[in-house]
Scaffold this motif. Structure first.
Motif, PDB file in Angstrom:
ATOM      1  N   GLU A 170       0.824  -1.208   0.000  1.00 16.42           N
ATOM      2  CA  GLU A 170       0.000   0.000   0.000  1.00 16.42           C
ATOM      3  C   GLU A 170       0.860   1.260   0.000  1.00 16.42           C
ATOM      4  OE1 GLU A 170      -3.276  -0.804  -0.249  1.00 16.42           O
ATOM      5  OE2 GLU A 170      -3.485   1.308  -0.789  1.00 16.42           O
ATOM      6  N   ARG A 171       1.995   1.215   0.704  1.00 21.01           N
ATOM      7  CA  ARG A 171       2.857   2.412   0.752  1.00 21.01           C
ATOM      8  C   ARG A 171       3.468   2.709  -0.615  1.00 21.01           C
ATOM      9  NH1 ARG A 171       7.126   2.551   5.362  1.00 21.01           N
ATOM     10  NH2 ARG A 171       7.774   0.660   4.309  1.00 21.01           N
ATOM     11  N   PHE A 187       1.953   2.059  -3.432  1.00 18.09           N
ATOM     12  CA  PHE A 187       0.846   2.641  -4.192  1.00 18.09           C
ATOM     13  C   PHE A 187       0.688   4.128  -3.874  1.00 18.09           C
ATOM     14  CE2 PHE A 187      -3.799   3.470  -4.617  1.00 18.09           C
ATOM     15  CZ  PHE A 187      -3.872   3.344  -5.992  1.00 18.09           C
ATOM     16  N   GLU A 188       0.790   4.453  -2.585  1.00 17.39           N
ATOM     17  CA  GLU A 188       0.657   5.866  -2.191  1.00 17.39           C
ATOM     18  C   GLU A 188       1.812   6.696  -2.736  1.00 17.39           C
ATOM     19  OE1 GLU A 188       0.287   5.643   2.067  1.00 17.39           O
ATOM     20  OE2 GLU A 188      -1.649   4.622   1.892  1.00 17.39           O
ATOM     21  N   ALA A 189       3.013   6.086  -2.813  1.00 18.03           N
ATOM     22  CA  ALA A 189       4.200   6.847  -3.243  1.00 18.03           C
ATOM     23  C   ALA A 189       4.235   7.088  -4.741  1.00 18.03           C
ATOM     24  CB  ALA A 189       5.473   6.110  -2.806  1.00 18.03           C
ATOM     25  N   GLY A 234       1.720   5.415  -7.177  1.00 15.16           N
ATOM     26  CA  GLY A 234       0.503   5.121  -7.931  1.00 15.16           C
ATOM     27  C   GLY A 234       0.520   3.797  -8.663  1.00 15.16           C
ATOM     28  N   ARG A 286      -0.053  -0.163  -8.501  1.00 19.38           N
ATOM     29  CA  ARG A 286      -0.652  -1.249  -7.716  1.00 19.38           C
ATOM     30  C   ARG A 286       0.052  -2.540  -8.068  1.00 19.38           C
ATOM     31  NH1 ARG A 286      -2.464  -1.622  -3.315  1.00 19.38           N
ATOM     32  NH2 ARG A 286      -4.166  -0.112  -3.598  1.00 19.38           N
TER      33      ARG A 286
END
Ligand code: ZN
Length: 274
Positions: A28-29, A31-33, A35, A37
């Motif tokens: 998830e981190r 993805f946040e950093a 984009g 997946r």
């Protein structure tokens, strides 16, 4: 002018159960950093019947193609990628060292027949890439700008250093250091369970290093994959393995060896969100 690529958080994998029942591991981190997946799917949550029971994503194993199509849709949905189903790229895996670039060497399944290769590099947002596994080593490599590679490394691919080749090609294409990329190693058969015989083990020991041997007749594919990655410039801190053995976890994953060669395929999926 585009912004400089971020420094990625160190890789980690966490289990997620999607609302449709599909289980997968993701970061998830990451993805946040950037984009992107990533997902290593399991077998829980699918519609296939025995002996493929679960979320079989492979069409080449004898399963009902209609069930596999439903499973692929469920997997994309679980990862939040339903909108990009028509762009899905799935190569024809042949235990080679061939890595192709999405949009150049390999097009989405909806547009063209899949060429033979065992690694796909993608720099286009909204284009998911899926490779299929049952004991072989799934590897996802993500560059700081979100571009990625998905790689299938069984014994033959490991000997040909396909994961290292993909890392070099990805980093080279993006003009980024291989050491800045995150590398994720998904569920695969562990060295304790993977007996190949002494001759094959010795060839890996000579090619890669002594840690490829587990005892005299067992091979650690993960050790071989790590050698290939490190020799290609990966940072050891940025290589993360989920640590799950497929042969020991057949409730959660498919295992070619444990299931007498007739089984489904779990997946490694990656996609840059637009
Ligand atoms: Zn094992």
């Amino acid at each position: 002018m585009s912004l400089p690529a971020p420094v990625l958080p160190l890789p980690q994998l966490t289990g997620v159960v999607a609302s449709n029942g599909v289980h997968f591991l993701t970061d998830e981190r990451l993805f946040e950093a950037c984009g992107t997946r990533i997902a290593f799917t399991g077998r829980r949550g699918g519609v296939s019947k025995p002996p493929y029971e679960g979320l079989d994503l492979g069409t080449h194993v004898g399963d009902d193609p209609a069930d596999v199509a439903v499973n692929r849709r469920l997997a994309l949905e679980a990862c939040g990628l339903s909108a990009f189903a028509n762009e899905l790229i799935i190569p024809n895996q042949v235990h080679s060292s061939t890595v192709l670039f999405a949009g150049e060497g390999i097009l989405p399944l909806s547009q063209a027949a899949a060429p033979d290769c065992d690694g796909v590099i993608c720099s286009s947002p909204g284009v998911p890439v899926l490779l299929c596994f049952a004991d072989c080593v799934p590897v996802i490599i993500v560059a700081p700008d979100g571009c990625f590679a998905v790689v299938h490394s069984g014994r033959l691919g490991a000997a040909q250093r396909i994961a290292g080749g993909a890392l070099e090609a990805l980093a080279g294409a993006r003009g980024l250091s291989p050491a800045s990329c995150n590398v994720y190693i998904g569920p695969h058969i562990c060295g304790n369970c993977y007996e190949t015989g002494e001759r094959i083990v010795q060839s890996f020991v000579q090619l890669m290093g002594p840690d490829c041997a587990v005892g005299t007749a067992n091979l650690s594919l993960e050790a071989a994959v790590r050698h290939a990655l490190l020799d290609a410039g990966a940072c050891s801190e940025r290589i993360h393995s989920c640590g799950t053995c497929t042969l020991e976890s057949t409730d959660d994953y498919y295992s070619y060896r444990a299931e007498d060669k007739i089984c489904g395929r779990h997946g490694a999926i990656s996609c840059m969100l637009p």
